[in-house]
Motif scaffolding. Sequence first.
Motif, mmCIF file in Angstrom:
data_model
loop_
_atom_site.group_PDB
_atom_site.id
_atom_site.type_symbol
_atom_site.label_atom_id
_atom_site.label_comp_id
_atom_site.label_asym_id
_atom_site.label_seq_id
_atom_site.Cartn_x
_atom_site.Cartn_y
_atom_site.Cartn_z
ATOM 1 N N SER A 30 0.818 -1.221 0.000
ATOM 2 C CA SER A 30 0.000 0.000 0.000
ATOM 3 C C SER A 30 0.847 1.264 0.000
ATOM 4 O O SER A 30 0.357 2.342 0.301
ATOM 5 C CB SER A 30 -0.924 -0.002 1.217
ATOM 6 N N PHE A 31 2.106 1.144 -0.349
ATOM 7 C CA PHE A 31 3.038 2.274 -0.282
ATOM 8 C C PHE A 31 2.639 3.426 -1.193
ATOM 9 O O PHE A 31 2.900 4.575 -0.888
ATOM 10 C CB PHE A 31 4.457 1.801 -0.620
ATOM 11 N N GLN A 37 -0.279 4.668 -1.766
ATOM 12 C CA GLN A 37 -1.528 5.321 -1.380
ATOM 13 C C GLN A 37 -1.306 6.245 -0.181
ATOM 14 O O GLN A 37 -1.868 6.057 0.893
ATOM 15 C CB GLN A 37 -2.588 4.270 -1.066
ATOM 16 N N MET A 38 -0.487 7.272 -0.369
ATOM 17 C CA MET A 38 -0.106 8.154 0.734
ATOM 18 C C MET A 38 -1.187 9.160 1.107
ATOM 19 O O MET A 38 -1.078 9.832 2.115
ATOM 20 C CB MET A 38 1.189 8.902 0.396
ATOM 21 N N SER A 39 -2.246 9.279 0.324
ATOM 22 C CA SER A 39 -3.305 10.229 0.666
ATOM 23 C C SER A 39 -4.184 9.701 1.802
ATOM 24 O O SER A 39 -4.827 10.483 2.494
ATOM 25 C CB SER A 39 -4.159 10.540 -0.561
ATOM 26 N N ASP A 40 -4.199 8.401 2.020
ATOM 27 C CA ASP A 40 -4.964 7.799 3.113
ATOM 28 C C ASP A 40 -4.103 7.815 4.377
ATOM 29 O O ASP A 40 -3.032 7.211 4.425
ATOM 30 C CB ASP A 40 -5.351 6.364 2.745
ATOM 31 N N LYS A 41 -4.556 8.524 5.433
ATOM 32 C CA LYS A 41 -3.768 8.683 6.656
ATOM 33 C C LYS A 41 -3.432 7.352 7.317
ATOM 34 O O LYS A 41 -2.303 7.152 7.784
ATOM 35 C CB LYS A 41 -4.519 9.576 7.653
ATOM 36 N N ARG A 65 -0.830 5.539 5.253
ATOM 37 C CA ARG A 65 0.453 6.226 5.347
ATOM 38 C C ARG A 65 1.138 5.895 6.680
ATOM 39 O O ARG A 65 2.342 5.684 6.731
ATOM 40 C CB ARG A 65 0.269 7.739 5.209
ATOM 41 N N SER A 93 2.280 2.087 6.366
ATOM 42 C CA SER A 93 3.230 1.748 5.313
ATOM 43 C C SER A 93 4.477 2.631 5.291
ATOM 44 O O SER A 93 5.482 2.244 4.712
ATOM 45 C CB SER A 93 2.554 1.790 3.945
ATOM 46 N N LEU A 94 4.443 3.795 5.938
ATOM 47 C CA LEU A 94 5.600 4.683 5.891
ATOM 48 C C LEU A 94 6.026 5.172 7.280
ATOM 49 O O LEU A 94 7.150 4.924 7.709
ATOM 50 C CB LEU A 94 5.302 5.888 4.991
ATOM 51 N N GLU A 95 5.126 5.852 7.973
ATOM 52 C CA GLU A 95 5.506 6.518 9.221
ATOM 53 C C GLU A 95 5.900 5.526 10.318
ATOM 54 O O GLU A 95 6.942 5.703 10.962
ATOM 55 C CB GLU A 95 4.368 7.406 9.707
#
Length: 140
Positions: free
Chosen positions: A72-73, A75-79, A82, A85-87
């Motif tokens: 899901s990397f 799809q950064m618009s979904d908090k 994000r 998958s990232l933070e």
Amino acid sequence: MYTILQKFHSGWAYIALLVLVIAVINAIIGMSSKKEFTSKDRKIALFGLIGMHVQLLVGIILYFVSPLGLASFGQMSDKALRLTSLEHPLINIIAIVLITIGWSKHKKLTASESKFKTFSIFYGLGLVLILSRIPWSLWF
């Protein structure tokens, strides 16, 4: 396999965080009371380090098999995506690097107060970063 890893990662987080909190509190108490750094203090810090490294290894594996990780990397618009998958992975890797640096630095120090101060700073910063990026909505 994903479900087992996810359950283990979630369950082990409670244990790893508890041991890390104990290590930080022990370091703060040791620093403020100016007590001698003993093998018990070293073991408490070591268990915090080991607990976090186990959590990291399981988390890295989970990242690549989870639908909420690498898949899901884009799809950064979904908090929520994000965060998972990232933070969460990035900040927790930084936190565990800080904890590891604290462990490495303490080995070069001779004064007890310096050892406790090093653990207080590096383990404490790691703990704050980890607590800031836990997906609390998935925990409760």
